[in-house]
Design a protein around this motif. Sequence first.
Motif, PDB file in Angstrom:
ATOM      1  N   PRO A 171       0.810  -1.227   0.000  1.00  0.00           N
ATOM      2  CA  PRO A 171       0.000   0.000   0.000  1.00  0.00           C
ATOM      3  C   PRO A 171       0.840   1.273   0.000  1.00  0.00           C
ATOM      4  O   PRO A 171       0.547   2.217  -0.746  1.00  0.00           O
ATOM      5  CB  PRO A 171      -0.835  -0.135   1.280  1.00  0.00           C
ATOM      6  CG  PRO A 171      -0.934  -1.609   1.508  1.00  0.00           C
ATOM      7  CD  PRO A 171       0.395  -2.154   1.087  1.00  0.00           C
ATOM      8  N   ALA A 226       2.697   1.637  -3.371  1.00  0.00           N
ATOM      9  CA  ALA A 226       1.764   2.081  -4.409  1.00  0.00           C
ATOM     10  C   ALA A 226       1.467   3.572  -4.271  1.00  0.00           C
ATOM     11  O   ALA A 226       1.451   4.308  -5.268  1.00  0.00           O
ATOM     12  CB  ALA A 226       0.480   1.267  -4.344  1.00  0.00           C
ATOM     13  N   ASP A 227       1.248   4.034  -3.046  1.00  0.00           N
ATOM     14  CA  ASP A 227       1.001   5.466  -2.834  1.00  0.00           C
ATOM     15  C   ASP A 227       2.148   6.304  -3.382  1.00  0.00           C
ATOM     16  O   ASP A 227       1.937   7.355  -3.997  1.00  0.00           O
ATOM     17  CB  ASP A 227       0.834   5.760  -1.340  1.00  0.00           C
ATOM     18  CG  ASP A 227      -0.526   5.339  -0.810  1.00  0.00           C
ATOM     19  OD1 ASP A 227      -1.438   5.120  -1.636  1.00  0.00           O
ATOM     20  OD2 ASP A 227      -0.670   5.223   0.422  1.00  0.00           O
ATOM     21  N   LYS A 229      -4.647  -5.430  -6.117  1.00  0.00           N
ATOM     22  CA  LYS A 229      -5.609  -4.759  -5.239  1.00  0.00           C
ATOM     23  C   LYS A 229      -5.373  -3.249  -5.222  1.00  0.00           C
ATOM     24  O   LYS A 229      -6.315  -2.453  -5.351  1.00  0.00           O
ATOM     25  CB  LYS A 229      -5.499  -5.325  -3.828  1.00  0.00           C
ATOM     26  CG  LYS A 229      -6.431  -4.659  -2.821  1.00  0.00           C
ATOM     27  CD  LYS A 229      -6.248  -5.250  -1.426  1.00  0.00           C
ATOM     28  CE  LYS A 229      -7.131  -4.542  -0.405  1.00  0.00           C
ATOM     29  NZ  LYS A 229      -6.927  -5.098   0.964  1.00  0.00           N
ATOM     30  N   GLU A 230      -4.114  -2.848  -5.079  1.00  0.00           N
ATOM     31  CA  GLU A 230      -3.800  -1.419  -5.006  1.00  0.00           C
ATOM     32  C   GLU A 230      -4.085  -0.715  -6.329  1.00  0.00           C
ATOM     33  O   GLU A 230      -4.624   0.395  -6.351  1.00  0.00           O
ATOM     34  CB  GLU A 230      -2.330  -1.221  -4.609  1.00  0.00           C
ATOM     35  CG  GLU A 230      -1.981  -1.725  -3.224  1.00  0.00           C
ATOM     36  CD  GLU A 230      -2.811  -1.070  -2.131  1.00  0.00           C
ATOM     37  OE1 GLU A 230      -3.068   0.156  -2.228  1.00  0.00           O
ATOM     38  OE2 GLU A 230      -3.215  -1.769  -1.189  1.00  0.00           O
ATOM     39  N   GLN A 240      -7.363   2.290  -7.843  1.00  0.00           N
ATOM     40  CA  GLN A 240      -7.093   3.611  -8.419  1.00  0.00           C
ATOM     41  C   GLN A 240      -7.726   3.821  -9.791  1.00  0.00           C
ATOM     42  O   GLN A 240      -7.580   4.898 -10.380  1.00  0.00           O
ATOM     43  CB  GLN A 240      -5.578   3.821  -8.527  1.00  0.00           C
ATOM     44  CG  GLN A 240      -4.862   3.881  -7.195  1.00  0.00           C
ATOM     45  CD  GLN A 240      -5.354   5.022  -6.317  1.00  0.00           C
ATOM     46  OE1 GLN A 240      -5.684   6.106  -6.804  1.00  0.00           O
ATOM     47  NE2 GLN A 240      -5.425   4.773  -5.011  1.00  0.00           N
TER      48      GLN A 240
END
Length: 255
Positions: free
Chosen positions: A44, A47-48, A75-76, A80
């Motif tokens: 997470p 990815a951010d 998932k990440e 988006q």
Amino acid sequence: MDHHLPAPTDGAHPALSALTHPDKDVRQQGAIALGQLADPRLAPRIADLLWQESDVFVRETLTWVLTRTPAAATKEAAAQLHNPDAEIRLQALHLLSKVADPGSVAVVAQHIDDPDPAVADKARWALARIKDPSVIPLLVDRLGATELTVRDGITATLSQFGAPAVPTVAAALEHQAATVRSHAADVLCFIGAPAAHEATPALTNRLDDDHPDVRLAATLALRELTDHPPARATLHQASINHHDARVRAIARASI
């Protein structure tokens, strides 16, 4: 310049902390270290930072890092795809194309008509990479696109599927719209031999199409199938007595 990873100040892994360093070389070093860890718990945050990263090389390395934990990456990225920022949607689809998880097909397919042309093109590319044949009818429904970039993108995506796409694309040769028929022939031309051999009868029928663009596209597709005796026989006959001069010329040059 010293490119050693900085000491963490917030309890995070030092490689993760490096991803916020102002020096892109330090960020790159941190990304490589994280790829070696392949820890899905970090996905997470990685990815951010990927969505925010300004350097193209660091972005590509972070994409690779996330592919090392494919379930977490999927998932990440999927989360988006409705981000209002087209650049983030584009990067998320790029990541999904690298992971190529069949489970992401449904969410990726929602974006083949994205209002941003680059995002829509990347969604089609991701589907081509995943190669789940369930999306072939969805793509065939978009044959006949008049905008050249969209048309080329659909052609490229469908041709990546090869033989599994041929029956559905060949059926589109009977569509009432000439733009769809000619586009279907173009796709079969790109698929070529041997995968498109079974489309020879349908392409042969289109040599007598009412629209000259369809006749031309069908002839060009048959030219890619000359290793197949029925296609070669069709072109031989067309080279002798076809009423369309362009068809005759291409047929003669093809045999």
